[in-house]
Design a protein around this motif. Structure first.
Motif, PDB file in Angstrom:
ATOM      1  N   ALA A   1       0.856  -1.201   0.000  1.00 35.89           N
ATOM      2  CA  ALA A   1       0.000   0.000   0.000  1.00 35.89           C
ATOM      3  C   ALA A   1       0.884   1.240   0.000  1.00 35.89           C
ATOM      4  O   ALA A   1       0.882   2.028   0.941  1.00 35.89           O
ATOM      5  CB  ALA A   1      -0.939  -0.029   1.195  1.00 35.89           C
ATOM      6  N   ILE A   2       1.631   1.423  -1.055  1.00 39.91           N
ATOM      7  CA  ILE A   2       2.573   2.540  -1.149  1.00 39.91           C
ATOM      8  C   ILE A   2       2.121   3.456  -2.270  1.00 39.91           C
ATOM      9  O   ILE A   2       1.521   2.997  -3.261  1.00 39.91           O
ATOM     10  CB  ILE A   2       4.011   2.029  -1.391  1.00 39.91           C
ATOM     11  N   SER A   3       2.374   4.741  -2.172  1.00 38.07           N
ATOM     12  CA  SER A   3       1.950   5.716  -3.181  1.00 38.07           C
ATOM     13  C   SER A   3       3.015   6.786  -3.328  1.00 38.07           C
ATOM     14  O   SER A   3       3.961   6.861  -2.528  1.00 38.07           O
ATOM     15  CB  SER A   3       0.605   6.348  -2.803  1.00 38.07           C
TER      16      SER A   3
ATOM     17  N   GLN B   1      13.791  10.745   7.700  1.00 33.52           N
ATOM     18  CA  GLN B   1      13.510  10.630   6.282  1.00 33.52           C
ATOM     19  C   GLN B   1      14.771  10.916   5.481  1.00 33.52           C
ATOM     20  O   GLN B   1      15.406  11.961   5.633  1.00 33.52           O
ATOM     21  CB  GLN B   1      12.401  11.599   5.858  1.00 33.52           C
ATOM     22  N   VAL B   2      15.110   9.961   4.604  1.00 33.53           N
ATOM     23  CA  VAL B   2      16.325  10.093   3.789  1.00 33.53           C
ATOM     24  C   VAL B   2      15.990  10.097   2.305  1.00 33.53           C
ATOM     25  O   VAL B   2      16.883  10.157   1.459  1.00 33.53           O
ATOM     26  CB  VAL B   2      17.317   8.965   4.107  1.00 33.53           C
ATOM     27  N   GLY B   3      14.725  10.034   1.953  1.00 37.24           N
ATOM     28  CA  GLY B   3      14.328  10.042   0.553  1.00 37.24           C
ATOM     29  C   GLY B   3      12.829   9.979   0.440  1.00 37.24           C
ATOM     30  O   GLY B   3      12.093  10.074   1.432  1.00 37.24           O
ATOM     31  N   GLU B   4      12.336   9.805  -0.791  1.00 33.71           N
ATOM     32  CA  GLU B   4      10.906   9.727  -1.010  1.00 33.71           C
ATOM     33  C   GLU B   4      10.611   9.030  -2.324  1.00 33.71           C
ATOM     34  O   GLU B   4      11.442   9.007  -3.252  1.00 33.71           O
ATOM     35  CB  GLU B   4      10.273  11.112  -1.012  1.00 33.71           C
ATOM     36  N   VAL B   5       9.422   8.440  -2.387  1.00 34.77           N
ATOM     37  CA  VAL B   5       8.929   7.795  -3.606  1.00 34.77           C
ATOM     38  C   VAL B   5       8.209   8.843  -4.446  1.00 34.77           C
ATOM     39  O   VAL B   5       7.403   9.621  -3.923  1.00 34.77           O
ATOM     40  CB  VAL B   5       7.980   6.634  -3.257  1.00 34.77           C
ATOM     41  N   THR B   6       8.501   8.880  -5.752  1.00 40.40           N
ATOM     42  CA  THR B   6       7.895   9.896  -6.616  1.00 40.40           C
ATOM     43  C   THR B   6       6.873   9.333  -7.592  1.00 40.40           C
ATOM     44  O   THR B   6       6.006  10.054  -8.058  1.00 40.40           O
ATOM     45  CB  THR B   6       8.984  10.632  -7.410  1.00 40.40           C
TER      46      THR B   6
ATOM     47  N   ARG C   1       2.145  -8.705 -11.502  1.00 43.78           N
ATOM     48  CA  ARG C   1       2.623  -9.476 -10.357  1.00 43.78           C
ATOM     49  C   ARG C   1       3.351  -8.633  -9.321  1.00 43.78           C
ATOM     50  O   ARG C   1       3.547  -9.087  -8.197  1.00 43.78           O
ATOM     51  CB  ARG C   1       3.552 -10.592 -10.842  1.00 43.78           C
ATOM     52  N   GLN C   2       3.774  -7.450  -9.673  1.00 41.63           N
ATOM     53  CA  GLN C   2       4.509  -6.623  -8.732  1.00 41.63           C
ATOM     54  C   GLN C   2       4.382  -5.147  -9.117  1.00 41.63           C
ATOM     55  O   GLN C   2       3.852  -4.815 -10.188  1.00 41.63           O
ATOM     56  CB  GLN C   2       5.989  -7.023  -8.693  1.00 41.63           C
ATOM     57  N   LEU C   3       4.854  -4.274  -8.267  1.00 38.08           N
ATOM     58  CA  LEU C   3       4.839  -2.834  -8.491  1.00 38.08           C
ATOM     59  C   LEU C   3       6.257  -2.341  -8.740  1.00 38.08           C
ATOM     60  O   LEU C   3       7.222  -2.880  -8.173  1.00 38.08           O
ATOM     61  CB  LEU C   3       4.249  -2.100  -7.279  1.00 38.08           C
ATOM     62  N   SER C   4       6.375  -1.315  -9.560  1.00 37.37           N
ATOM     63  CA  SER C   4       7.656  -0.647  -9.791  1.00 37.37           C
ATOM     64  C   SER C   4       7.515   0.802  -9.355  1.00 37.37           C
ATOM     65  O   SER C   4       6.497   1.458  -9.640  1.00 37.37           O
ATOM     66  CB  SER C   4       8.060  -0.716 -11.268  1.00 37.37           C
ATOM     67  N   ALA C   5       8.525   1.277  -8.666  1.00 39.93           N
ATOM     68  CA  ALA C   5       8.467   2.640  -8.135  1.00 39.93           C
ATOM     69  C   ALA C   5       9.756   3.370  -8.466  1.00 39.93           C
ATOM     70  O   ALA C   5      10.845   2.784  -8.497  1.00 39.93           O
ATOM     71  CB  ALA C   5       8.249   2.626  -6.624  1.00 39.93           C
TER      72      ALA C   5
ATOM     73  N   LEU D   1       0.220   4.908  10.741  1.00 44.19           N
ATOM     74  CA  LEU D   1      -1.225   5.092  10.823  1.00 44.19           C
ATOM     75  C   LEU D   1      -1.638   6.435  10.265  1.00 44.19           C
ATOM     76  O   LEU D   1      -2.740   6.590   9.725  1.00 44.19           O
ATOM     77  CB  LEU D   1      -1.678   4.955  12.289  1.00 44.19           C
ATOM     78  N   LEU D   2      -0.790   7.452  10.411  1.00 38.13           N
ATOM     79  CA  LEU D   2      -1.111   8.797   9.952  1.00 38.13           C
ATOM     80  C   LEU D   2      -0.557   9.079   8.560  1.00 38.13           C
ATOM     81  O   LEU D   2      -1.243   9.634   7.698  1.00 38.13           O
ATOM     82  CB  LEU D   2      -0.560   9.837  10.950  1.00 38.13           C
ATOM     83  N   SER D   3       0.685   8.708   8.326  1.00 33.85           N
ATOM     84  CA  SER D   3       1.341   9.054   7.056  1.00 33.85           C
ATOM     85  C   SER D   3       1.223   7.969   6.005  1.00 33.85           C
ATOM     86  O   SER D   3       1.578   8.181   4.857  1.00 33.85           O
ATOM     87  CB  SER D   3       2.829   9.348   7.299  1.00 33.85           C
ATOM     88  N   GLY D   4       0.712   6.779   6.372  1.00 38.77           N
ATOM     89  CA  GLY D   4       0.629   5.684   5.433  1.00 38.77           C
ATOM     90  C   GLY D   4       1.897   4.852   5.462  1.00 38.77           C
ATOM     91  O   GLY D   4       2.860   5.136   6.180  1.00 38.77           O
ATOM     92  N   ALA D   5       1.886   3.803   4.645  1.00 42.25           N
ATOM     93  CA  ALA D   5       3.039   2.906   4.605  1.00 42.25           C
ATOM     94  C   ALA D   5       4.281   3.660   4.131  1.00 42.25           C
ATOM     95  O   ALA D   5       4.203   4.619   3.356  1.00 42.25           O
ATOM     96  CB  ALA D   5       2.740   1.739   3.675  1.00 42.25           C
ATOM     97  N   PHE D   6       5.448   3.225   4.607  1.00 40.79           N
ATOM     98  CA  PHE D   6       6.709   3.822   4.190  1.00 40.79           C
ATOM     99  C   PHE D   6       7.739   2.724   4.006  1.00 40.79           C
ATOM    100  O   PHE D   6       7.470   1.534   4.264  1.00 40.79           O
ATOM    101  CB  PHE D   6       7.182   4.872   5.207  1.00 40.79           C
ATOM    102  N   ILE D   7       8.908   3.098   3.540  1.00 44.55           N
ATOM    103  CA  ILE D   7       9.969   2.143   3.290  1.00 44.55           C
ATOM    104  C   ILE D   7      11.098   2.422   4.264  1.00 44.55           C
ATOM    105  O   ILE D   7      11.584   3.561   4.365  1.00 44.55           O
ATOM    106  CB  ILE D   7      10.474   2.245   1.841  1.00 44.55           C
ATOM    107  N   ALA D   8      11.498   1.387   4.996  1.00 45.59           N
ATOM    108  CA  ALA D   8      12.638   1.491   5.904  1.00 45.59           C
ATOM    109  C   ALA D   8      13.868   0.938   5.191  1.00 45.59           C
ATOM    110  O   ALA D   8      13.787  -0.047   4.457  1.00 45.59           O
ATOM    111  CB  ALA D   8      12.382   0.727   7.194  1.00 45.59           C
TER     112      ALA D   8
END
Length: 877
Positions: A639-641, A652-657, A666-670, A707-714
């Motif tokens: 559940a990433i956007s 935070q060291v980066g972000e998904v664009t 079968r999978q997502l590319s980001a 819960l507030l910001s949504g899923a993230f990547i560690a």
């Protein structure tokens, strides 16, 4: 006895105090007398032509609004040529009374230019004073008019000489580009009987008057009436009523000095110069001052004066400045009037306006004199110059359209057709031989629109062409002045407008720069490129590259800003609307309309070399931080956007664009970015990226910030290995079924409370999970598919034992009593499987996927005593 008093002898004082009173009174009287004599004023005598408007005891003398004297007597002079007015001036006015001082009577005067002396309507007439220089003087001759410039005016006075006054008067305005900057203050005849005017220019506009300025009369209305129509020209309503003067100044001329003289020309054409010459003729019959000099139907000059001697007539004429270059040594002039024949009347307007002087241009240096012929010369005509014009589409030009230079016909279009490959429209044109010299390198051919409308906030301007423009179209030549001739062997571009021509040449001077973006970035061709809020270029193309699945954006940067395109330049997408909200308020920044419709790109400079100067970043923050680009692969249910953060230890060291679904579903590319200062250790090949979602269980909430910001990547930094930009993002479940995880088969007699996701625990720590389950082939049990995390797989070997942790077990004996065994609250409710290992990895082999481990109902007591040395063999290697 009577006492006899002795007489007292009193000595009389030599001086009594009573005598001080007359002494003080005498001194005070003397002081008052002297002061009265000093302040009695200065007697001044002025001779006026008459005493109209002057009253004894009422008429005052004023200097800069201050009363400095008054009239005390009026007498008739001895010669009966006027009156002598006696003034009593204030004693402090002595510095104003000098040989060149001037006195005049100020009375209200109304004219079409305004009302002068308006203050006299309330205070009465008064005598004005302008101090001069020289020795003291008390007798003066009054001025008939007020001086040109009054005290306190620090502007500029210039002298203008004209042949006649026309409708000019004192107070007539002086204009510069239709702005009133001064006025006429006086006029008179000079020694040569010329009209000498003095004009006053206001102080703030004095720098507009130069030594080479040209002044001309814009008074009244100029009417040009002929059979072709009536042309009315007037400068402004003020000049229509009171006359007016206009002037222009060259920028490189020095500023004018006071009282500098200029010639006042009767119109703008003469003021702007041109070239003057003399025509010699036997007679000037039909020719007069003002007769037009015409070339191909266009008036390019006029006759200024005619002088006759015993032998011939000298006709002094002028060609206006725009056409002065047409006059050459072999130019020809002849008289022409209306031509009446059986075929009809040619030039019927000349029946009313009279003859004109026709002109044929020449080459070489102009001569001072030319012969005026009575008819057109018979000249051997050279062949016209042939050339081909080409345009992407027809701008409204037809065969027979005129080609003009400064509204003078210099050729025409003879043929129009499509090119052989149907990609353009071609025009065959011919230029008259006398205009061959206008065909220079860099000259443009521009189609003239039959109807040109320009709308702006200042208003709407509508301009229409003549009948030829409406029916056939017109092509205008824009002369470049280049010394090299135009290459007419190749097709010459025909532009639809001046703006199209400027855009064409501007693109030729622009520098190309290509940017790469993961997405189209909401930018379309024509989108502006900004540097510090100034447009420095535009996007010319946006192309998708199938090989890399990204977009290439081509920019055209103005050559003026070429120095910006260095190794320290970065680009980012400029949002159409930016909202900055805080406790101090809300600040909304909106892009220009063009940027909102087409998108826009901003550029900036860094203090150091840019990591990717040809990448289009999604935001300014990513660009300025020199973010590094990543490609991430995520599980399908992640559940990433776009905008999701990438974090290391909570920072935070980066972000998904950008996130997309792969074609195989079968999978997502980001596409993601790591901020520049953190990128190096997080881009090593062994860096670990894991999806973090909020997980709520009996143990508590894991990753509550999600819960507030949504899923993230560690992310966990790598230790060694080469740099890479592609990573697999694993989730908690994927940690147990990845390629590095250990997959096992477990067997139970029944499923019980086991389900997908049930944990496998080693000494209370979860090391794996149940991935799937199904019945055995013969249905005598349940096979569980289990996964052990890669970092715990060394804890499992062929000597491992699996047992059930689910539920609560109660053992009640008659003599031993009741014994209750239970796991954690989580395993009580959700179930679980425990594992222990008997032998170390050197003594027992690593199991494969075919080995089936039974799941015991409970562990044996001996199992709890096992403590093998379970080392990671991969780390040892």
């Amino acid at each position: 006895m009577t006492h006899i008093e002795q007489p007292k002898v009193v000595h009389k004082k030599l001086f009594s105090p009573i005598w001080l009173l007359p002494i003080i009174a005498l001194a005070l009287g003397a002081w008052l007398g002297i002061k009265s004599i000093q302040e009695s004023g200065i007697a001044v005598h002025i001779h006026f032509p008459d005493a109209t408007g002057i009253d004894v005891g009422k008429t005052l003398v004023r200097y800069q609004g201050l009363n400095v004297g008054k009239v005390v007597d009026i007498t008739i002079d001895d010669e009966l040529k006027g009156v002598n007015v006696d003034l009593l001036m204030d004693y402090r006015a002595e510095p104003l009374l000098r040989e060149n001082s001037q006195f005049w009577l100020v009375a209200p005067k109304a004219s079409i230019t305004g009302v002068e002396g308006l203050d006299t309507l309330f205070s009465g007439n008064y005598i004005g004073l302008l101090p001069g220089d020289g020795a003291f003087r008390d007798r003066f001759e009054a001025e008939l008019e007020a001086p040109s410039v009054l005290p306190g005016n620090n502007g500029l006075v210039v002298e203008l000489r004209a042949e006649k006054l026309g409708s000019l008067d004192v107070g007539s305005p002086v204009f510069y580009r239709q702005i009133p900057v001064g006025q006429v203050v006086s006029y008179r005849l000079d020694e040569q009987h010329k009209v000498l005017l003095k004009a006053y220019i206001k102080k703030q506009y004095t720098n507009l008057v130069r030594k080479d300025s040209h002044f001309w009369n814009v008074s009244g209305v100029q009417i040009d009436a002929s059979l072709s129509g009536i042309k009315v020209n007037t400068a402004s309503l003020a000049s229509l009523i009171a006359g007016g003067i206009n002037f222009s100044s060259p920028a490189n001329s020095p500023v004018a000095e006071a009282n500098q003289g200029y010639k006042l020309y009767p119109n703008q054409q003469e003021a702007h110069g041109g070239i003057r010459f003399t025509l010699m003729a036997a007679s000037a019959d039909g020719i007069k001052a003002g007769t037009d000099v015409v070339y191909r139907g266009v008036t390019i000059g006029e006759v200024e004066d005619i002088a006759a001697d015993t032998a011939q007539v000298e006709i002094h004429a002028r060609l206006d400045a725009p056409y002065a270059k047409l006059l050459g040594a072999d130019a020809h002039f002849w008289r022409a009037g209306a031509d009446i024949s059986l075929a009809g009347v040619k030039h019927p307007e000349r029946l009313v306006s009279g003859e004109v002087i026709e002109f044929l241009p020449g080459t070489g240096e102009p001569l001072p004199q030319y012969r005026l012929a009575s008819e057109a010369p018979m000249l051997e005509q050279a062949a016209p110059v042939q050339l081909t014009l080409t345009a992407n589409e027809n701008p409204g030009v037809k065969s027979g359209a005129e080609i003009r230079y400064r509204q003078v016909k210099i050729g025409q279009v003879t043929r129009m057709r499509l090119s052989d490959d149907f990609s353009a429209v071609q025009y065959q044109a011919e230029i008259l031989p006398e205009f061959k010299s206008l065909l220079r390198a860099g000259s443009d051919f521009i189609a003239e629109a039959p109807l040109d409308m320009q709308a702006s906030l200042d208003g709407i301007t509508l301009k229409s062409g003549d009948i030829t423009t409406l029916t056939h179209g017109v092509i205008n030549l824009r002369y470049s002045g280049n010394k090299n001739a135009l290459n007419i062997r190749k097709p010459v571009p025909l532009f639809a407008s001046v703006s199209k021509a400027e855009q064409f040449y501007q693109q030729g001077r622009q520098l190309k720069w290509t940017l790469y973006s993961d997405s189209g970035a909401s930018v379309t061709p024509g989108a502006p490129v900004y540097y510090k809020q100034m447009q420095v270029g535009a996007v010319t193309a946006v192309d998708w590259r199938a090989a890399t699945d990204d977009f290439a954006l081509t920019l055209a940067i103005e050559h003026t800003f070429a120095p910006l395109l260095q190794e320290n330049i970065v680009f980012w997408q400029k949002p159409p609307l930016t909202v900055d909200a805080g406790l101090s308020g809300v600040k909304v920044s909106m892009a220009p309309v063009k940027g909102m419709l087409k998108g826009s790109i901003a550029m900036g400079k860094l203090d150091h070399k840019a990591a990717e100067p040809k990448r289009l970043y999604a935001t300014e923050a990513l660009a300025l931080s020199q973010a590094q680009h990543l490609r991430l692969t995520l599980p399908l249910d992640a559940a990433i956007s776009a905008g999701a953060p990438i974090r290391y230890q909570g920072t935070q060291v980066g972000e998904v664009t950008h996130v997309t679904l792969d074609k195989d579903l079968r999978q997502l590319s980001a596409n993601a970015y790591l901020y520049g200062q953190y990128a190096a250790p997080l881009m090593k090949q062994d860096s670990h990226y894991q999806l973090q979602k909020p997980q709520i269980s009996l143990k508590g909430i894991e990753h509550p910030e999600a819960l507030l910001s949504g899923a993230f990547i560690a992310v966990m930094p790598g230790v060694d290995g080469p740099k890479t930009t592609e990573f697999q993002v694993v989730s908690n479940r994927d940690d147990y079924q990845g390629t590095a995880a250990l997959t096992l088969q477990l067997r139970r007699p029944d499923l019980g409370s086991i389900k997908r996701g049930t944990g496998i625990f080693f000494r209370g720590v979860q090391v794996g999970a149940i991935l799937d389950y199904h019945l055995t082939d013969n249905g005598d049990g349940v096979l569980l598919q289990a996964g052990i995390a890669a970092r715990y797989r060394h804890l499992i070997n062929s000597s491992s034992r699996f047992y059930d942790l689910s539920g609560i077990k109660v053992d009640i004996g008659l003599f031993s009593g009741a014994q209750i065994n239970a796991g954690s609250l989580e395993t009580i409710l959700a179930g679980g499987i425990g594992v222990v290992t008997e032998l170390d990895n050197q003594q027992a082999a690593i199991p494969d996927e075919t080995k089936v481990f039974p799941v015991f109902a409970q562990p044996e007591k001996a199992w709890q005593q096992w403590q093998p040395q379970l080392t990671d063999m991969r780390a040892t290697d």
